[in-house]
Design a protein around this motif. Structure first.
Motif, PDB file in Angstrom:
ATOM      1  N   SER A  41       0.862  -1.184   0.000  1.00  0.00           N
ATOM      2  CA  SER A  41       0.000   0.000   0.000  1.00  0.00           C
ATOM      3  C   SER A  41       0.899   1.236   0.000  1.00  0.00           C
ATOM      4  CB  SER A  41      -0.919   0.003   1.225  1.00  0.00           C
ATOM      5  OG  SER A  41      -1.785  -1.099   1.198  1.00  0.00           O
ATOM      6  N   PRO A  42       1.362   1.666  -1.190  1.00  0.00           N
ATOM      7  CA  PRO A  42       2.251   2.829  -1.268  1.00  0.00           C
ATOM      8  C   PRO A  42       1.584   4.089  -0.718  1.00  0.00           C
ATOM      9  CG  PRO A  42       2.174   1.652  -3.363  1.00  0.00           C
ATOM     10  CD  PRO A  42       1.100   1.074  -2.490  1.00  0.00           C
ATOM     11  N   ASP A  43       2.401   5.060  -0.310  1.00  0.00           N
ATOM     12  CA  ASP A  43       1.852   6.314   0.200  1.00  0.00           C
ATOM     13  C   ASP A  43       1.281   7.148  -0.949  1.00  0.00           C
ATOM     14  OD1 ASP A  43       4.004   7.679  -1.084  1.00  0.00           O
ATOM     15  OD2 ASP A  43       5.224   7.584   0.724  1.00  0.00           O
ATOM     16  N   ARG A  44       0.487   8.169  -0.607  1.00  0.00           N
ATOM     17  CA  ARG A  44      -0.204   8.997  -1.605  1.00  0.00           C
ATOM     18  C   ARG A  44       0.777   9.643  -2.577  1.00  0.00           C
ATOM     19  NH1 ARG A  44      -4.031   8.069  -3.978  1.00  0.00           N
ATOM     20  NH2 ARG A  44      -4.957   7.501  -2.020  1.00  0.00           N
ATOM     21  N   ALA A  45       1.943  10.110  -2.102  1.00  0.00           N
ATOM     22  CA  ALA A  45       2.919  10.752  -2.988  1.00  0.00           C
ATOM     23  C   ALA A  45       3.391   9.775  -4.071  1.00  0.00           C
ATOM     24  CB  ALA A  45       4.097  11.287  -2.185  1.00  0.00           C
ATOM     25  N   THR A  46       3.608   8.533  -3.716  1.00  0.00           N
ATOM     26  CA  THR A  46       4.026   7.524  -4.686  1.00  0.00           C
ATOM     27  C   THR A  46       2.916   7.262  -5.692  1.00  0.00           C
ATOM     28  OG1 THR A  46       5.495   6.503  -3.068  1.00  0.00           O
ATOM     29  CG2 THR A  46       4.836   5.146  -4.951  1.00  0.00           C
ATOM     30  N   LEU A  47       1.672   7.155  -5.203  1.00  0.00           N
ATOM     31  CA  LEU A  47       0.541   6.931  -6.099  1.00  0.00           C
ATOM     32  C   LEU A  47       0.334   8.125  -7.030  1.00  0.00           C
ATOM     33  CD1 LEU A  47      -1.939   5.339  -3.530  1.00  0.00           C
ATOM     34  CD2 LEU A  47      -0.521   4.150  -5.217  1.00  0.00           C
ATOM     35  N   ASP A  48       0.464   9.348  -6.502  1.00  0.00           N
ATOM     36  CA  ASP A  48       0.310  10.547  -7.333  1.00  0.00           C
ATOM     37  C   ASP A  48       1.402  10.620  -8.402  1.00  0.00           C
ATOM     38  OD1 ASP A  48      -1.936  11.309  -5.916  1.00  0.00           O
ATOM     39  OD2 ASP A  48      -0.883  12.832  -4.704  1.00  0.00           O
ATOM     40  N   ALA A  49       2.622  10.263  -8.053  1.00  0.00           N
ATOM     41  CA  ALA A  49       3.727  10.261  -9.018  1.00  0.00           C
ATOM     42  C   ALA A  49       3.483   9.229 -10.117  1.00  0.00           C
ATOM     43  CB  ALA A  49       5.055  10.002  -8.305  1.00  0.00           C
TER      44      ALA A  49
END
Length: 145
Positions: free
Chosen positions: A122-130
């Protein structure tokens, strides 16, 4: 018709199949392998290797056929659920290089299609946004929500 494609042969009615649906752009027939009775394949009549070759008109017809078949299987078999899946490329488990969707009746705890070999991260939001930002420029149409 692509040379040696079993689905093209079925579409052309040069190979046997138990058809459940046909329209101008698609056909649906019973898969010869039945984990649960009622496993159906929905394919475009045109030979397309996978979904990456799909045009909008055929895509709309294909999805309409998938929906129609899914409702019919659910009604006819009174199953507890339905899985619809599509694999693209050998690495994803695509066995026949002709675009197709599986419509498969399901029952509680049948363990069919257990997707992840281990619990997914479950990656963090910054990773998902990138990740989203890296994919968006490759879209052919539409825009980010």
């Amino acid at each position: 018709m692509a040379n040696g494609c079993i689905f093209c042969e079925i579409v052309a009615k040069d190979a046997p199949a138990s058809f459940v649906r046909e329209d101008a752009l698609t056909v649906a027939f019973i898969d010869t392998r039945q984990f649960h009775l009622g496993h159906i394949l929905v394919v475009p009549k045109a030979h397309l290797a996978d979904i990456r070759e799909l045009d909008g008109e055929t895509g709309a017809a294909l999805m309409a056929a998938v929906v129609d078949v899914t409702r019919a299987v659910s009604s006819a078999l009174s199953c507890q659920g339905i899985s619809v899946w599509n694999s693209n490329g050998e690495a994803a488990g695509q066995e026949v290089p002709h675009l197709h969707f599986h419509v498969h009746p399901r029952w509680q705890s049948d363990r069919l299609l257990e997707v992840y070999p281990s619990p997914p991260g479950s990656p963090d939001r910054a990773t998902l946004d990138a990740l989203a930002a890296s994919i968006r420029p490759h879209l052919l149409s539409g825009s980010a929500a």
